[in-house]
Design a protein around this motif. Sequence first.
Motif, PDB file in Angstrom:
ATOM      1  N   ALA A  67      -0.739   0.719   2.562  1.00  0.00           N
ATOM      2  CA  ALA A  67      -1.977   0.001   2.851  1.00  0.00           C
ATOM      3  C   ALA A  67      -2.461  -0.741   1.619  1.00  0.00           C
ATOM      4  CB  ALA A  67      -3.060   0.971   3.336  1.00  0.00           C
ATOM      5  N   VAL A  68      -3.414  -1.644   1.819  1.00  0.00           N
ATOM      6  CA  VAL A  68      -4.112  -2.325   0.727  1.00  0.00           C
ATOM      7  C   VAL A  68      -5.603  -2.066   0.870  1.00  0.00           C
ATOM      8  CG1 VAL A  68      -2.390  -4.136   0.344  1.00  0.00           C
ATOM      9  CG2 VAL A  68      -4.172  -4.471   2.079  1.00  0.00           C
ATOM     10  N   THR A  69      -6.331  -2.163  -0.239  1.00  0.00           N
ATOM     11  CA  THR A  69      -7.754  -1.822  -0.214  1.00  0.00           C
ATOM     12  C   THR A  69      -8.663  -3.001   0.069  1.00  0.00           C
ATOM     13  OG1 THR A  69      -7.999  -2.166  -2.605  1.00  0.00           O
ATOM     14  CG2 THR A  69      -7.366   0.054  -1.869  1.00  0.00           C
ATOM     15  N   SER A  70      -8.092  -4.189   0.259  1.00  0.00           N
ATOM     16  CA  SER A  70      -8.894  -5.364   0.588  1.00  0.00           C
ATOM     17  C   SER A  70      -9.228  -5.356   2.077  1.00  0.00           C
ATOM     18  CB  SER A  70      -8.146  -6.642   0.229  1.00  0.00           C
ATOM     19  OG  SER A  70      -6.837  -6.618   0.757  1.00  0.00           O
ATOM     20  N   ALA A  71     -10.167  -6.209   2.467  1.00  0.00           N
ATOM     21  CA  ALA A  71     -10.565  -6.280   3.877  1.00  0.00           C
ATOM     22  C   ALA A  71      -9.474  -6.910   4.732  1.00  0.00           C
ATOM     23  CB  ALA A  71     -11.859  -7.080   4.008  1.00  0.00           C
ATOM     24  N   ASN A  72      -8.619  -7.725   4.098  1.00  0.00           N
ATOM     25  CA  ASN A  72      -7.544  -8.415   4.818  1.00  0.00           C
ATOM     26  C   ASN A  72      -6.198  -8.119   4.175  1.00  0.00           C
ATOM     27  OD1 ASN A  72      -9.384  -9.959   6.598  1.00  0.00           O
ATOM     28  ND2 ASN A  72      -9.971 -10.972   4.683  1.00  0.00           N
ATOM     29  N   ARG A  73      -5.135  -8.476   4.875  1.00  0.00           N
ATOM     30  CA  ARG A  73      -3.800  -8.281   4.332  1.00  0.00           C
ATOM     31  C   ARG A  73      -3.551  -9.221   3.150  1.00  0.00           C
ATOM     32  NH1 ARG A  73       0.171  -5.827   8.573  1.00  0.00           N
ATOM     33  NH2 ARG A  73      -1.313  -4.970  10.097  1.00  0.00           N
ATOM     34  N   VAL A  74      -2.571  -8.866   2.332  1.00  0.00           N
ATOM     35  CA  VAL A  74      -2.226  -9.637   1.141  1.00  0.00           C
ATOM     36  C   VAL A  74      -0.944 -10.411   1.415  1.00  0.00           C
ATOM     37  CG1 VAL A  74      -1.577  -9.470  -1.297  1.00  0.00           C
ATOM     38  CG2 VAL A  74      -3.328  -7.941  -0.357  1.00  0.00           C
ATOM     39  N   ALA A  75      -0.922 -11.681   1.025  1.00  0.00           N
ATOM     40  CA  ALA A  75       0.202 -12.560   1.368  1.00  0.00           C
ATOM     41  C   ALA A  75       1.541 -12.047   0.857  1.00  0.00           C
ATOM     42  CB  ALA A  75      -0.058 -13.962   0.824  1.00  0.00           C
ATOM     43  N   VAL A  76       1.575 -11.432  -0.344  1.00  0.00           N
ATOM     44  CA  VAL A  76       2.862 -10.993  -0.895  1.00  0.00           C
ATOM     45  C   VAL A  76       3.345  -9.688  -0.272  1.00  0.00           C
ATOM     46  CG1 VAL A  76       2.657 -12.204  -3.090  1.00  0.00           C
ATOM     47  CG2 VAL A  76       1.655  -9.925  -2.847  1.00  0.00           C
ATOM     48  N   LEU A  77       2.469  -8.963   0.412  1.00  0.00           N
ATOM     49  CA  LEU A  77       2.849  -7.731   1.106  1.00  0.00           C
ATOM     50  C   LEU A  77       2.213  -7.746   2.504  1.00  0.00           C
ATOM     51  CD1 LEU A  77       2.450  -5.120  -1.786  1.00  0.00           C
ATOM     52  CD2 LEU A  77       4.602  -5.739  -0.655  1.00  0.00           C
ATOM     53  N   PRO A  78       2.588  -8.709   3.327  1.00  0.00           N
ATOM     54  CA  PRO A  78       1.899  -8.895   4.610  1.00  0.00           C
ATOM     55  C   PRO A  78       2.074  -7.739   5.583  1.00  0.00           C
ATOM     56  CG  PRO A  78       3.888 -10.234   4.522  1.00  0.00           C
ATOM     57  CD  PRO A  78       3.698  -9.660   3.150  1.00  0.00           C
ATOM     58  N   GLU A  79       3.062  -6.889   5.343  1.00  0.00           N
ATOM     59  CA  GLU A  79       3.308  -5.771   6.257  1.00  0.00           C
ATOM     60  C   GLU A  79       2.306  -4.627   6.070  1.00  0.00           C
ATOM     61  OE1 GLU A  79       5.854  -4.924   2.579  1.00  0.00           O
ATOM     62  OE2 GLU A  79       5.114  -6.666   3.711  1.00  0.00           O
ATOM     63  N   LEU A  80       1.543  -4.645   4.980  1.00  0.00           N
ATOM     64  CA  LEU A  80       0.632  -3.538   4.699  1.00  0.00           C
ATOM     65  C   LEU A  80      -0.761  -3.830   5.257  1.00  0.00           C
ATOM     66  CD1 LEU A  80       1.550  -2.573   1.022  1.00  0.00           C
ATOM     67  CD2 LEU A  80       2.616  -1.865   3.179  1.00  0.00           C
ATOM     68  N   PRO A  81      -1.264  -2.980   6.138  1.00  0.00           N
ATOM     69  CA  PRO A  81      -2.600  -3.191   6.703  1.00  0.00           C
ATOM     70  C   PRO A  81      -3.679  -2.715   5.730  1.00  0.00           C
ATOM     71  CG  PRO A  81      -1.675  -1.184   7.585  1.00  0.00           C
ATOM     72  CD  PRO A  81      -0.600  -1.796   6.713  1.00  0.00           C
ATOM     73  N   PRO A  82      -4.905  -3.143   5.934  1.00  0.00           N
ATOM     74  CA  PRO A  82      -6.005  -2.631   5.111  1.00  0.00           C
ATOM     75  C   PRO A  82      -6.269  -1.152   5.388  1.00  0.00           C
ATOM     76  CG  PRO A  82      -6.617  -4.693   6.189  1.00  0.00           C
ATOM     77  CD  PRO A  82      -5.347  -4.230   6.822  1.00  0.00           C
ATOM     78  N   VAL A  83      -6.686  -0.427   4.359  1.00  0.00           N
ATOM     79  CA  VAL A  83      -7.123   0.966   4.521  1.00  0.00           C
ATOM     80  C   VAL A  83      -8.220   1.038   5.574  1.00  0.00           C
ATOM     81  CG1 VAL A  83      -8.275   2.922   3.372  1.00  0.00           C
ATOM     82  CG2 VAL A  83      -6.482   1.640   2.172  1.00  0.00           C
ATOM     83  N   ALA A  84      -9.015  -0.012   5.669  1.00  0.00           N
ATOM     84  CA  ALA A  84     -10.159  -0.045   6.587  1.00  0.00           C
ATOM     85  C   ALA A  84      -9.767   0.117   8.050  1.00  0.00           C
ATOM     86  CB  ALA A  84     -10.946  -1.343   6.400  1.00  0.00           C
ATOM     87  N   GLU A  85      -8.504  -0.105   8.374  1.00  0.00           N
ATOM     88  CA  GLU A  85      -8.087   0.120   9.756  1.00  0.00           C
ATOM     89  C   GLU A  85      -8.140   1.598  10.112  1.00  0.00           C
ATOM     90  OE1 GLU A  85      -4.455  -1.744  10.918  1.00  0.00           O
ATOM     91  OE2 GLU A  85      -5.135  -3.768  10.349  1.00  0.00           O
ATOM     92  N   ALA A  86      -8.002   2.463   9.105  1.00  0.00           N
ATOM     93  CA  ALA A  86      -8.113   3.910   9.324  1.00  0.00           C
ATOM     94  C   ALA A  86      -9.482   4.435   8.921  1.00  0.00           C
ATOM     95  CB  ALA A  86      -7.024   4.649   8.551  1.00  0.00           C
ATOM     96  N   LEU A  87     -10.082   3.813   7.909  1.00  0.00           N
ATOM     97  CA  LEU A  87     -11.414   4.187   7.432  1.00  0.00           C
ATOM     98  C   LEU A  87     -12.304   2.953   7.498  1.00  0.00           C
ATOM     99  CD1 LEU A  87     -10.594   6.340   4.241  1.00  0.00           C
ATOM    100  CD2 LEU A  87     -11.385   7.177   6.461  1.00  0.00           C
TER     101      LEU A  87
END
Length: 328
Positions: A228-248
């Motif tokens: 996951a990433v901690t930003s509100a949206n996905r990051v272009a260089v790692l587009p497969e990682l969803p935001p932590v916010a989807e779980a929290l």
Amino acid sequence: MPPRRRTFFAAAGAGLAMPAVLRRAAAQDAPFPSRSVTIVNPYPPGGSTDFGARLIAARMEPELGQPIVVESRPGAGTAVANAYVAAARPDGYTLLMGTTSLAVLPALQPHVQPREPLRAFTPVGTATRSPFVLHLHPSVPARSTAELIAYAKANPGKLSWGSSGIGAINHMTLELFRSRAGIDVVHVPYRGGAQALLDIQTGRIQAMFAAVQEALPSVREGKTRGIAVTSANRVAVLPELPPVAEALPGFETVFWQGLFGPAGLPGAVAAKLGGALRAATTDATVRARMAEQGVEAWPGDGEALRQTLARDSEMWGKVIREANIRVE
């Protein structure tokens, strides 16, 4: 001395003094900037903060018509650079590439100056934002944030979680995460992120929030598993990682940079610097180079930076008090 000679020397002295007076007056009236500007980086050279500061400085130079020198003054968790710029003359020639640490230090180390960054500095404008990647050693049987939380709850106190050090933003992110998720993990602070990244690859620690540009090679090579990433949206260089916010829901932390001058910076000077900064953060080439490193160019004025600092100071201060975090 005869009267005529005294008159002669007095007139000569006045004649010599006048150019100096005129020079001072001319310097005061000269449009800003009339010489080079220094941006102080509070971290060692070569890191992600230095990268952003130099990229932005290079683009600001043609807007200001003067050279910009990026000077590293690391130490005391950025307090050395912060105090240096806060004490500088408010003329626009000494600036701070301030970071999220300005929102953490007053609560973490209340004896460190400046105690009130909102009073000590004039916000000029926002510069960059970069999230963290939540990545794991492959031995951890979790492939999503929800699975990781479930695993940590089933194994309280068994998951070793690294950070760049007590009070580092990735440590603060961990404290916020475990508070929101209701999990019990073991915090392992390091002196910087390099050794922590090596240890998560070998399994000495099992989890870590790391800057995108630091985690990216490890994740791409399969040495760690990004979830996951901690930003509100996905990051272009790692587009497969969803935001932590989807779980929290509502979870978001980023490491930001913004340009500050000392308190009392004249409005016209701040406006000129802010205009040059905006030209840099909206430049397509600058934005593309930053995006390659997982960094987002972040255009915004001084008020946006002031509000960000105020909001983060409140948030991180609360996290520090509730977790009873102290620097020994």
